[in-house]
Design a protein around this motif. Structure first.
Motif, PDB file in Angstrom:
ATOM      1  N   THR A 267       0.825  -1.205   0.000  1.00 13.30           N
ATOM      2  CA  THR A 267       0.000   0.000   0.000  1.00 13.30           C
ATOM      3  C   THR A 267       0.861   1.257   0.000  1.00 13.30           C
ATOM      4  O   THR A 267       0.613   2.201  -0.772  1.00 13.30           O
ATOM      5  CB  THR A 267      -0.936   0.007   1.214  1.00 13.30           C
ATOM      6  OG1 THR A 267      -1.729  -1.188   1.212  1.00 13.30           O
ATOM      7  CG2 THR A 267      -1.847   1.216   1.187  1.00 13.30           C
ATOM      8  N   VAL A 344      -6.777  -1.478  -2.358  1.00 14.09           N
ATOM      9  CA  VAL A 344      -5.732  -2.012  -1.468  1.00 14.09           C
ATOM     10  C   VAL A 344      -5.735  -3.531  -1.518  1.00 14.09           C
ATOM     11  O   VAL A 344      -4.685  -4.182  -1.655  1.00 14.09           O
ATOM     12  CB  VAL A 344      -5.952  -1.510  -0.024  1.00 14.09           C
ATOM     13  CG1 VAL A 344      -5.116  -2.326   0.963  1.00 14.09           C
ATOM     14  CG2 VAL A 344      -5.600  -0.032   0.089  1.00 14.09           C
ATOM     15  N   ASN A 348      -2.806  -6.178  -3.497  1.00 17.16           N
ATOM     16  CA  ASN A 348      -2.120  -7.182  -2.696  1.00 17.16           C
ATOM     17  C   ASN A 348      -2.435  -8.597  -3.174  1.00 17.16           C
ATOM     18  O   ASN A 348      -1.549  -9.453  -3.207  1.00 17.16           O
ATOM     19  CB  ASN A 348      -2.471  -6.997  -1.214  1.00 17.16           C
ATOM     20  CG  ASN A 348      -1.660  -5.890  -0.577  1.00 17.16           C
ATOM     21  OD1 ASN A 348      -0.504  -6.071  -0.227  1.00 17.16           O
ATOM     22  ND2 ASN A 348      -2.262  -4.722  -0.431  1.00 17.16           N
TER      23      ASN A 348
END
Length: 444
Positions: A267, A344, A348
């Motif tokens: 992030t 986010v 990931n």
């Protein structure tokens, strides 16, 4: 010839095969707040999604909600040439199993699996919760819109599937709507047990529970802060592992904590405007979430959620009392913020799914020496490895060295006593596995 080739070109370009940092930025840009708004609105429109609510109506209750979620995953799969395997996964809970189970119920999860091209049995999971509740957890008839808790997390999971289904990954990604959360984390328990039975290699779960509120009950308003909850070490560790920590460290370096650090680092790298807050506890004080059943099975798992909760909008009957409007209704959800937290998650998921497997074994040595020595098992598909180290009081991996395609390194002048160390596998395009804290020692 030109007309003949056009459909073929469109088919080839509909699924991205590239793997680079540009793809990560494209993923961020592709997440739509408008689509999340539409999905949250649809979920709220089912009236109640209580786990014990109606399952036969086409317009009201959890049955209608989960059928709609399944249809959305199937529609996404249709758009990516059947790239998702969509199915129900369920478990039966008898009346009286706990005080919130006032009748027999079949807890049903909605699962969508995007299979990896190289490691199809390695899974990274994103979850949201289907169910909702009002003040009385056994009240399964009254309106319980659950706009933020947790239509926001469910909508974010569906949106991540829309965006990431346009890409191919070496590892598998699972997008799942879990049910039974408000009644006792049943959906997560059943899916975690199923994963164990199926022999899935679960790299971790990103549990999203409330990702849409920016106005805290404490008066703080922020659309940048979010929390990452993670437990320090797995509950499945052995007595021997627990005893070793007294001498070698690792009290805050379990697999879930490494996953939290991974989310924090990714992030800060790609979305520096966001403020990820690593919270060093399993969940909020005295409360629980759907990553916990996965932790109980020995899998890595974290909870991603808003930083500033408003308790007047959680688990509340819809009412106005002393001038305060109670209830988890649509107007309290900030969809731009929900889109940011969805992004986010998506970056990931993508980063882990594009990365090689983490080293299975990492050993450390250098006792009473002026240098730290690390050895590790090679990972299939890794182009090289990164050594990370940090001060023992630091929450993040602050120093690193890329060492190439080797399986041993001596860090000259770095005293083993003063730092913690770890190793990550790196792909040829720079995507990294989560860091592995040493799980063995050696003496020269």
């Amino acid at each position: 010839m030109k007309n003949y080739l056009l459909p073929l070109l469109l088919m080839v370009t509909s699924v991205s095969l590239a793997q680079s940092s540009k793809d990560i930025y494209d993923i961020i840009d592709a997440v739509s707040a408008d689509r999340i708004r539409a999905d949250v609105t649809t979920l709220v429109g089912f009236g109640t999604r209580h786990t014990l609510s109606d399952t036969t109506s086409n317009t009201r209750g959890i049955g209608a909600a989960r059928r709609w979620i399944k249809s959305e995953f199937e529609s996404i799969s249709d758009s990516c040439e059947d790239c998702l395997e969509v199915f129900y996964q369920k478990g039966f809970v008898p009346k009286g199993d706990n005080q919130r189970i006032v009748k027999d119920v079949m807890v049903v999860n909605v699962v969508a699996v995007q299979k990896g091209t190289r490691y199809p049995n390695r899974y990274i999971i994103m979850s949201g919760d289907i169910d909702s509740r009002v003040s009385d957890p056994t009240n399964f008839t009254d309106d319980s819109p659950g706009a933020n808790d947790n239509a926001s997390g469910m909508a974010g999971t569906i949106e991540a599937a829309r965006v990431l289904s346009k890409y191919k990954f070496e590892n598998s990604i699972i997008y799942v709507g879990l049910s039974g959360e408000e009644q006792g984390l049943y959906g997560g328990k059943f899916l975690a047990e199923y994963a164990k039975e199926q022999g899935w290699d679960v790299m971790g779960i990103l549990n999203n529970d409330m990702i849409g509120n920016i106005r805290g009950v404490d008066g703080v308003v922020s659309n940048r802060d979010f929390r990452i909850f993670s437990e320090p070490v797995p509950p499945t560790e052995t007595d021997r592992q627990r005893a070793a920590r007294r001498f070698y460290g690792g009290e805050v370096d379990g697999i879930s904590r490494q996953l939290a650090r991974y989310v924090h680092k990714t992030t800060k790298t790609y979305m520096p405007e966001m403020n990820p807050m690593m919270i060093y506890r399993l969940d909020r004080f005295g409360r629980g979430g759907h990553h916990r059943p996965f932790n109980d099975q020995g899998f890595a798992g974290v909870r991603i959620m808003e930083a500033h909760e408003n308790y007047t909008q959680q688990h509340q009957d819809i009412r106005v009392e002393d001038g305060i409007a109670y209830g988890d209704v649509l107007e309290h959800v900030n969809f731009e913020y929900a889109a940011k937290l969805t992004a986010v998650n998506a970056i990931n998921l993508a980063s882990i799914a594009w990365a090689p497997p983490a080293p299975a074994e990492v050993q450390i040595g250098g006792i009473v020496e002026p240098s730290a020595i690390l050895k590790w098992s090679r990972s299939e598909g890794a182009a090289g490895y990164k050594i990370y180290w940090r001060d023992t009081t630091s929450p993040t991996w602050d120093h690193y060295r890329y060492v190439g395609d080797v399986d041993e390194i001596t860090l000259e002048g770095i005293v083993i006593d003063n730092f913690f160390f770890g190793v990550a596998a790196v792909s040829d395009n720079g995507f990294e596995s989560p860091v592995v804290f040493p799980n063995g020692i050696f003496r020269n």
